[in-house]
Enzyme design. Sequence first.
Site, mmCIF file in Angstrom:
data_model
loop_
_atom_site.group_PDB
_atom_site.id
_atom_site.type_symbol
_atom_site.label_atom_id
_atom_site.label_comp_id
_atom_site.label_asym_id
_atom_site.label_seq_id
_atom_site.Cartn_x
_atom_site.Cartn_y
_atom_site.Cartn_z
ATOM 1 N N HIS A 318 0.903 -1.183 0.038
ATOM 2 C CA HIS A 318 0.167 -0.169 0.079
ATOM 3 C C HIS A 318 0.949 1.252 -0.135
ATOM 4 O O HIS A 318 0.599 2.185 -0.588
ATOM 5 C CB HIS A 318 -0.855 -0.161 1.265
ATOM 6 C CG HIS A 318 -1.972 1.088 1.249
ATOM 7 N ND1 HIS A 318 -2.848 1.219 0.177
ATOM 8 C CD2 HIS A 318 -2.179 2.230 1.940
ATOM 9 C CE1 HIS A 318 -3.579 2.343 0.502
ATOM 10 N NE2 HIS A 318 -3.386 2.869 1.586
ATOM 11 N N GLU A 329 2.321 -0.704 7.974
ATOM 12 C CA GLU A 329 2.164 -1.956 7.300
ATOM 13 C C GLU A 329 3.797 -2.756 7.244
ATOM 14 O O GLU A 329 3.283 -4.017 7.038
ATOM 15 C CB GLU A 329 2.168 -1.229 5.768
ATOM 16 C CG GLU A 329 2.276 -2.430 4.662
ATOM 17 C CD GLU A 329 1.935 -1.868 3.161
ATOM 18 O OE1 GLU A 329 1.576 -2.764 2.405
ATOM 19 O OE2 GLU A 329 1.801 -0.703 2.797
ATOM 20 N N LYS A 350 3.164 3.879 -5.469
ATOM 21 C CA LYS A 350 2.706 5.423 -5.087
ATOM 22 C C LYS A 350 3.957 6.133 -5.134
ATOM 23 O O LYS A 350 3.731 7.554 -5.143
ATOM 24 C CB LYS A 350 2.150 5.357 -3.578
ATOM 25 C CG LYS A 350 0.679 4.671 -3.829
ATOM 26 C CD LYS A 350 -0.086 4.679 -2.430
ATOM 27 C CE LYS A 350 -1.560 3.941 -2.435
ATOM 28 N NZ LYS A 350 -1.076 2.368 -2.496
ATOM 29 N N HIS A 355 -1.101 8.756 -4.865
ATOM 30 C CA HIS A 355 -1.964 7.884 -4.323
ATOM 31 C C HIS A 355 -3.257 8.148 -4.766
ATOM 32 O O HIS A 355 -3.673 8.968 -4.751
ATOM 33 C CB HIS A 355 -2.072 8.272 -2.655
ATOM 34 C CG HIS A 355 -3.005 7.260 -1.878
ATOM 35 N ND1 HIS A 355 -3.700 6.330 -2.827
ATOM 36 C CD2 HIS A 355 -3.330 6.857 -0.640
ATOM 37 C CE1 HIS A 355 -4.551 5.546 -1.786
ATOM 38 N NE2 HIS A 355 -4.218 6.104 -0.501
ATOM 39 N N PHE A 414 -8.538 4.679 4.760
ATOM 40 C CA PHE A 414 -9.065 5.680 5.875
ATOM 41 C C PHE A 414 -10.407 4.802 6.556
ATOM 42 O O PHE A 414 -11.183 4.309 5.733
ATOM 43 C CB PHE A 414 -9.244 6.838 5.436
ATOM 44 C CG PHE A 414 -7.930 7.852 5.680
ATOM 45 C CD1 PHE A 414 -6.829 7.282 5.978
ATOM 46 C CD2 PHE A 414 -8.045 8.996 5.110
ATOM 47 C CE1 PHE A 414 -5.523 8.218 5.995
ATOM 48 C CE2 PHE A 414 -6.738 10.130 5.114
ATOM 49 C CZ PHE A 414 -5.790 9.617 5.664
#
Length: 428
Positions: A318, A329, A350, A355, A414
Amino acid sequence: MGKGKTRDHLGRPVVAVTGMGVVTSLGQGIDDNWSALTSGKSGIHRITRFPVDHLRTTIAGTVDFLFDEAPRSAVLTEKLAELAAEEAIARARIGTPGDFPGMLFMAVPPVELDWSVKRELFEGGDTTTVDPYDRMIDSAMSLNSPEAYEYALYACVAEKTADRFGTRGAPISLSTACASGATAIQLGVEAIRRGDTDAALCIGTDGSVQAESLIRFSLLSALSTNNEDPATASRPFSKNRDGFVMAEGAGALVLEDYDAAVARGAEILAVIRGVGEQADDFHRTRSKPDGSPVIGAMRQALGDAGIGLDEINYINAHGTSTPENDKMEALSLEAVFGEHVKSIPISSNKSMIGHTLTAAGAIEAVFSIQTIRSGVIPPTINHDVADPSVSLDVVPNVAREAPVSMVLSNSFGFGGQNACLVIAASPA
């Protein structure tokens, strides 16, 4: 279970990927994106679409090559989805134009409202007895603008996409924050496994970089403020990371029942071996301190795939570049894989494309499949100051050639939305 049927370890139909498409700030289409990504090129730049003089963050991974003038976010979100889906369907060679023989699962950002609608919706009026959605629709109608009314409707983009590509049944429109793109794929996989459909078009799309969203994320202290050098702003797993960079894009996959795809002569690009998801209600932005929902989502995906830890040979992280998310993570990966995690290459797309929020899980699934097919692992660029607390092989700065047959792709959003995919070269 019929003779000759290709089944997984739990006796379920195997789900194949036969088509994929992508659009990001690096360009349109898989070829352009993959060339840029493996070259370590950044798509992050100063925002020119709207004034940014008084904003804390003035950079993003916007897709600026599709329109001469700045479009509404919903219009751009729809266009990005259309382009990614067109490429995916063309690659799959499935159905006929405007007649896709399967369901649509579409991850889209929350509805964008015209400011005049927002003012009428949130200022004054009866907020206790009138349904907020009804108020929103009434406010949009009062503008006498068909476009404002259309884009105020939930699932508008999914409905328009379904009409364009002729998908079957009611389109599924979903939003699970930054896990949404992976969730769309998960739902497609589960539908095929249940026998609800032989094919699914799964899309994650997001064109929502705008002043308001930048301000809202800035208030959460989530965005990088490295405005002077945009290309180096996204620094996943680095000690000097200071936040994520908002971006736009879309990713699309055509999923099919493996046997049905083989029977029609389709090229099998990869298979989705496992899916996993867990929710976390700890905080609106931060993960639970012990990482249990993130750990649980990864373990669930690995268990669903029926594989051992040593079978994963690449992790598409991620990796947002926020201090909290990257730390969580890394700790969660260590908890799942133990010491073995140090020998697994891990990278974050990313670092180059930013993102893409709602679209991220779908875009990163496309790049994970490209990694399998090419034997090239994209780098994590801007990794010049290593974080001593992160004991991961993050493939720093330069792409790496390596055989990859099984990928774990992580998406954490989120609000505690966590979704993970296990993508493989073959059914077994």
